[in-house]
Scaffold this motif. Structure first.
Motif, mmCIF file in Angstrom:
data_model
loop_
_atom_site.group_PDB
_atom_site.id
_atom_site.type_symbol
_atom_site.label_atom_id
_atom_site.label_comp_id
_atom_site.label_asym_id
_atom_site.label_seq_id
_atom_site.Cartn_x
_atom_site.Cartn_y
_atom_site.Cartn_z
ATOM 1 N N ARG A 25 22.569 45.743 -16.704
ATOM 2 C CA ARG A 25 22.649 44.521 -17.506
ATOM 3 C C ARG A 25 23.988 43.813 -17.334
ATOM 4 O O ARG A 25 24.057 42.578 -17.377
ATOM 5 C CB ARG A 25 22.416 44.910 -18.968
ATOM 6 C CG ARG A 25 22.271 43.787 -19.956
ATOM 7 C CD ARG A 25 21.745 44.349 -21.262
ATOM 8 N NE ARG A 25 21.844 43.382 -22.332
ATOM 9 C CZ ARG A 25 22.815 43.372 -23.237
ATOM 10 N NH1 ARG A 25 23.762 44.292 -23.196
ATOM 11 N NH2 ARG A 25 22.833 42.467 -24.188
ATOM 12 N N SER A 26 25.035 44.571 -17.106
ATOM 13 C CA SER A 26 26.356 43.961 -16.916
ATOM 14 C C SER A 26 26.782 43.939 -15.452
ATOM 15 O O SER A 26 27.414 42.984 -14.997
ATOM 16 C CB SER A 26 27.407 44.718 -17.736
ATOM 17 O OG SER A 26 27.439 46.090 -17.378
ATOM 18 N N LEU A 27 26.414 44.991 -14.694
ATOM 19 C CA LEU A 27 26.914 45.106 -13.324
ATOM 20 C C LEU A 27 26.229 44.134 -12.366
ATOM 21 O O LEU A 27 26.909 43.514 -11.527
ATOM 22 C CB LEU A 27 26.750 46.542 -12.831
ATOM 23 C CG LEU A 27 27.296 46.831 -11.433
ATOM 24 C CD1 LEU A 27 28.799 46.580 -11.382
ATOM 25 C CD2 LEU A 27 26.984 48.253 -11.004
ATOM 26 N N ILE A 28 24.920 44.003 -12.442
ATOM 27 C CA ILE A 28 24.214 43.142 -11.484
ATOM 28 C C ILE A 28 24.684 41.690 -11.575
ATOM 29 O O ILE A 28 25.013 41.082 -10.541
ATOM 30 C CB ILE A 28 22.688 43.262 -11.661
ATOM 31 C CG1 ILE A 28 22.214 44.649 -11.204
ATOM 32 C CG2 ILE A 28 21.961 42.171 -10.878
ATOM 33 C CD1 ILE A 28 20.725 44.878 -11.372
ATOM 34 N N PRO A 29 24.765 41.075 -12.777
ATOM 35 C CA PRO A 29 25.286 39.701 -12.830
ATOM 36 C C PRO A 29 26.716 39.592 -12.305
ATOM 37 O O PRO A 29 27.055 38.605 -11.637
ATOM 38 C CB PRO A 29 25.213 39.355 -14.324
ATOM 39 C CG PRO A 29 24.174 40.253 -14.877
ATOM 40 C CD PRO A 29 24.299 41.525 -14.096
#
Length: 384
Positions: A63-67
């Motif tokens: 949820r935080s790493l991909i963006p």
């Protein structure tokens, strides 16, 4: 949105870790048969809490790493974000993990009159596996073959840390095809008979959590919100039904054993999906939810600490009996209460004195490394 703490996910962490604690009562806290536990385990096994942890980890991390990685415009920026992610994970996880590995090894050496902590040789090997992050492979190799050691729960931590190491590389390699790669990973495991080695590298729940995180950025995610769970007790009923189904699937009474882990992964991801909206669907606000959220926020420490706490209580009972003094032996409820109190105390101390300080140090280090050379370093530290 990606940095916001989701209380309903913390609730699931609490449920997951309590399930693991209950599963390990027989064999770790109690070596003799406890009829009530045996009757419960015959119909309900809560070890699926580990798979729920995997689904949560996949969701929260992606949820935080991909963006963050998709927002990088250069290869240098991509590796800087990856480095920062690895540093935050290392400061978040390793200090507590290594501390309790060291304490279990010391307990094996110094307070092991009953033999509860196992042999020194096994614990040395287990400690090395825990530090070097191959505990899952050693666990598979030792399964019904030889003594693993008191840190056997580190197999799941090793798998998660391998995931943290490899996931940024998977994003880079797959790029726009990441969804299809993850779906293939889930599909292959869903129809594969899980040997011991495949059990300790199971990544279907992790992959489903990542897919859920990717979906949460799409408009269809909001349209599919399960608003019908707002009805009184609908969400609580859904939680109970899913928990009972998961617990039954984890027993030998579930005959479709070839598909057990895949089914557990899917239902775990379903729970994370409901929790991801953070609408109190699974449990309404109140004292019980506050307690469960507290348990969830300390779940990492509780997971690390519960086995040494169980073994320490066994050692205490052994010494009291050897000295002819009253002990909680033969009183399962009292024994569980003592172990539970010890776990609460130690996990809170670990959270305040190890987890949060090291998490803040990791965040401060990332902030210093990411700041322009001419910028003045900030004295504040943000949470990982």
């Amino acid at each position: 949105m990606s940095g916001k703490r989701i209380m309903d996910v913390e609730l699931l962490r609490g449920i997951a870790v309590l399930g693991v604690l209950f599963h390990h009562l027989q064999g770790s806290l109690f070596t003799d048969s406890v009829p009530t536990l045996e009757k419960i385990h015959a119909w309900a096994q809560p070890w699926w809490g580990v798979d729920l942890f995997f689904a949560i980890s996949g969701f929260v991390i992606a949820r935080s790493l991909i963006p963050a990685l998709h927002g990088c415009s250069t290869r240098q920026e991509y590796w800087q974000q990856t480095r920062n992610f690895w540093l935050r994970r290392a400061f978040r996880l390793l200090p507590s993990a290594w501390l309790w590995l060291a304490l279990m090894l010391l307990a094996c050496l110094l307070i092991n009159r009953s033999g509860a902590f196992g042999s020194l040789h096994a614990n040395l090997q287990a400690t090395l596996a825990g530090v070097a992050q191959y505990a899952n492979f050693r666990f598979a190799d030792s399964f019904y073959n030889y003594e693993y050691g008191s840190s056997f729960v580190y197999w799941s931590l090793a798998l998660e840390e391998q995931f943290y190491l490899l996931f940024p590389l998977l994003i880079l390699l797959c790029r726009k095809h990441l969804v299809w790669a993850l779906l293939a990973l889930v599909a292959v495991q869903l129809f594969t008979l899980r040997t011991p080695i495949l059990m300790v590298v199971r990544t279907d729940a992790l992959a489903l959590g990542i897919l859920l995180a990717m979906w949460s950025a799409q408009p269809s995610y909001l349209r599919c919100e399960p608003r019908f769970l707002r009805r009184p007790w609908a969400g609580v009923s859904a939680l109970l039904v899913l928990a009972v189904a998961l617990s039954f699937m984890a027993t030998d009474r579930f005959t479709f054993t070839n598909y057990r882990i895949g089914a557990i992964a899917v239902l775990s991801a379903l729970l994370v999906w409901i929790a991801s909206y953070n609408r109190d669907y699974l449990l309404p606000k109140g004292l019980l939810k506050n307690v469960m959220v507290w348990v969830g926020s300390r779940s990492y420490g509780i997971y690390l600490i519960h086995i040494p706490a169980y073994l320490l209580v066994r050692e205490l009972i052994f010494r009291l009996q050897a000295a002819g003094l009253p002990s909680p032996a033969g009183h399962p409820i009292l024994t569980i209460a003592i172990a539970g109190g010890l776990i609460v105390l130690l996990s809170e101390l670990n959270y305040r004195c190890v987890e949060m300080p090291m998490r803040n140090r990791g965040a401060a280090l990332v902030q210093r490394l990411s700041a322009p050379r001419s910028a003045v370093p900030s004295s504040g530290a943000t949470s990982c």
